[in-house]
Enzyme design. Structure first.
Site, PDB file in Angstrom:
ATOM      1  N   ILE A  18     -30.987  46.937  34.130  1.00 55.45           N
ATOM      2  CA  ILE A  18     -32.286  47.472  33.467  1.00 55.45           C
ATOM      3  C   ILE A  18     -31.871  48.618  32.766  1.00 55.45           C
ATOM      4  O   ILE A  18     -32.506  48.864  31.746  1.00 55.45           O
ATOM      5  CB  ILE A  18     -33.056  48.073  34.784  1.00 55.45           C
ATOM      6  CG1 ILE A  18     -33.626  46.805  35.677  1.00 55.45           C
ATOM      7  CG2 ILE A  18     -34.273  48.650  34.416  1.00 55.45           C
ATOM      8  CD1 ILE A  18     -34.249  47.084  37.071  1.00 55.45           C
ATOM      9  N   HIS A 189     -45.403  47.962  45.172  1.00 53.69           N
ATOM     10  CA  HIS A 189     -44.906  47.139  44.207  1.00 53.69           C
ATOM     11  C   HIS A 189     -43.944  46.007  45.183  1.00 53.69           C
ATOM     12  O   HIS A 189     -42.928  45.857  45.383  1.00 53.69           O
ATOM     13  CB  HIS A 189     -43.826  47.978  43.541  1.00 53.69           C
ATOM     14  CG  HIS A 189     -42.740  46.952  42.481  1.00 53.69           C
ATOM     15  ND1 HIS A 189     -43.743  46.193  41.798  1.00 53.69           N
ATOM     16  CD2 HIS A 189     -41.669  46.814  42.521  1.00 53.69           C
ATOM     17  CE1 HIS A 189     -42.652  45.393  41.161  1.00 53.69           C
ATOM     18  NE2 HIS A 189     -41.424  45.715  41.693  1.00 53.69           N
TER      19      HIS A 189
END
Length: 328
Positions: A18, A189
């Protein structure tokens, strides 16, 4: 061009996938603006320092005009020193045979330590975004370990879900994401998150009235909830570039403000709004101005929505309880 004083941006897991998509975006000014120089303070675990050095070499080789300095370290106290922004990307991934509880506990150790380091070293006005999963509970753990920092300054990323939900809706209606406003993700999430179309607008008209209820309940919601798993299945690796993009979006909205007549989804410290337990890190619709967020109030919640909102709240409460013995 007038240049502002540089701000310090700490990024953890800085040699990971990421971050490899994220750091170059931050360095080019996508996150904080093209007039805002940055000092990058990059944290990695000791075995990854050599790889981190390679990433730093590449950042140097981009010769970004906005980069006023870069440090790489395995010491959280150094990484968070005087930091104005922190993106907590590094987390323990779920290994074979690991239960969710094991994952929660493994990450609790990491995020407790980082919360303490932020508390002791960072700027008191720091803005923290947790990307590493389970993001909401990791943010809660870090926040609880930073008693001298306002809890409002710890957030978790649900912007990826928000963006996924916008794209799926736009595709369905043959529109572009520019036509979609007031998308809304409630809760965690995780696969219990609730993408709510009752307040969302497409071309200025309420979204829920433009789709069939059956598609909404049985196709759209599960697709958004399980998009991460679908990407792993297709790509053989988890979503990295889209996660990095969402992190940039989240921080940019928070730092520079949301557009008039629109809002964003952010995992934030619940103040009891919409009946959600206080102190959970829960995704709400927010507007941002002058570097601060405000929960959008007064939205009508029907029975369908209430059930979904409570289910994801329940999961967050269970996650919190699973690590409560590790919380100060």
């Amino acid at each position: 061009m007038f240049m502002k004083a540089p701000v310090r941006v700490a990024v953890t897991g800085a040699a990971g996938q990421i971050s490899y998509s994220l750091l170059f975006r931050i360095a080019s000014g996508d996150m904080l603006g093209k007039d805002q120089p940055v000092i990058l303070q990059l944290l990695e675990i000791t075995p990854a320092l050599e790889a981190l050095n390679g990433v730093i070499m590449e950042l140097e080789d981009c010769a970004f005009p906005l980069v006023a300095g870069i440090t790489g370290t395995d010491d959280a106290n150094v990484a968070f020193k005087d930091a104005d922004y922190a993106l907590l990307v590094g987390a323990r991934p779920r290994g074979p045979g690991m239960e969710r509880k094991d994952l929660l506990e493994a990450n609790a150790a990491i995020f407790s330590a980082q919360g303490k380091a932020i508390n002791d070293n960072a700027s008191k006005g720091i803005k923290v975004l947790v990307v590493g999963n389970p993001a909401n509970t990791n943010a809660l753990i870090a926040q609880r370990n930073a008693p001298d920092i306002d809890p409002r300054q710890f957030t978790a990323m649900t912007r990826l879900d928000h963006n996924r939900a916008m794209a799926q809706l736009a595709n369905k209606l043959g529109k572009t994401v520019n036509d979609v406003k007031k998308m809304l993700i409630w809760g965690n999430h995780s696969s219990t998150q609730y993408p709510d179309l009752h307040h969302c607008e497409v071309d200025g008209k309420v979204a829920i009235d433009q789709v069939e209820q059956d598609w909404y309940e049985n196709d759209y919601i599960p697709t958004v909830q399980q998009r991460g798993a679908a990407i792993i299945k297709a790509r053989g690796a988890s979503s990295a570039a889209s996660a990095a993009n969402a992190a940039v979006d989240h921080m940019r909205s928070w730092a520079l403000g949301t557009d008039e007549g629109d809002w964003v989804s952010m995992g934030i410290y619940s103040d009891g709004s919409y009946g959600i337990q206080e102190g959970l890190i829960y995704s709400f619709p927010c507007t941002c101005k002058n570097g601060d967020w405000t929960i959008v109030q007064g939205l009508e919640v029907n029975d369908f929505s209430r059930g979904k909102m409570q289910a994801t709240e329940q999961e967050l409460a269970e996650e919190r309880d699973a690590v409560s013995h590790l919380l100060p």
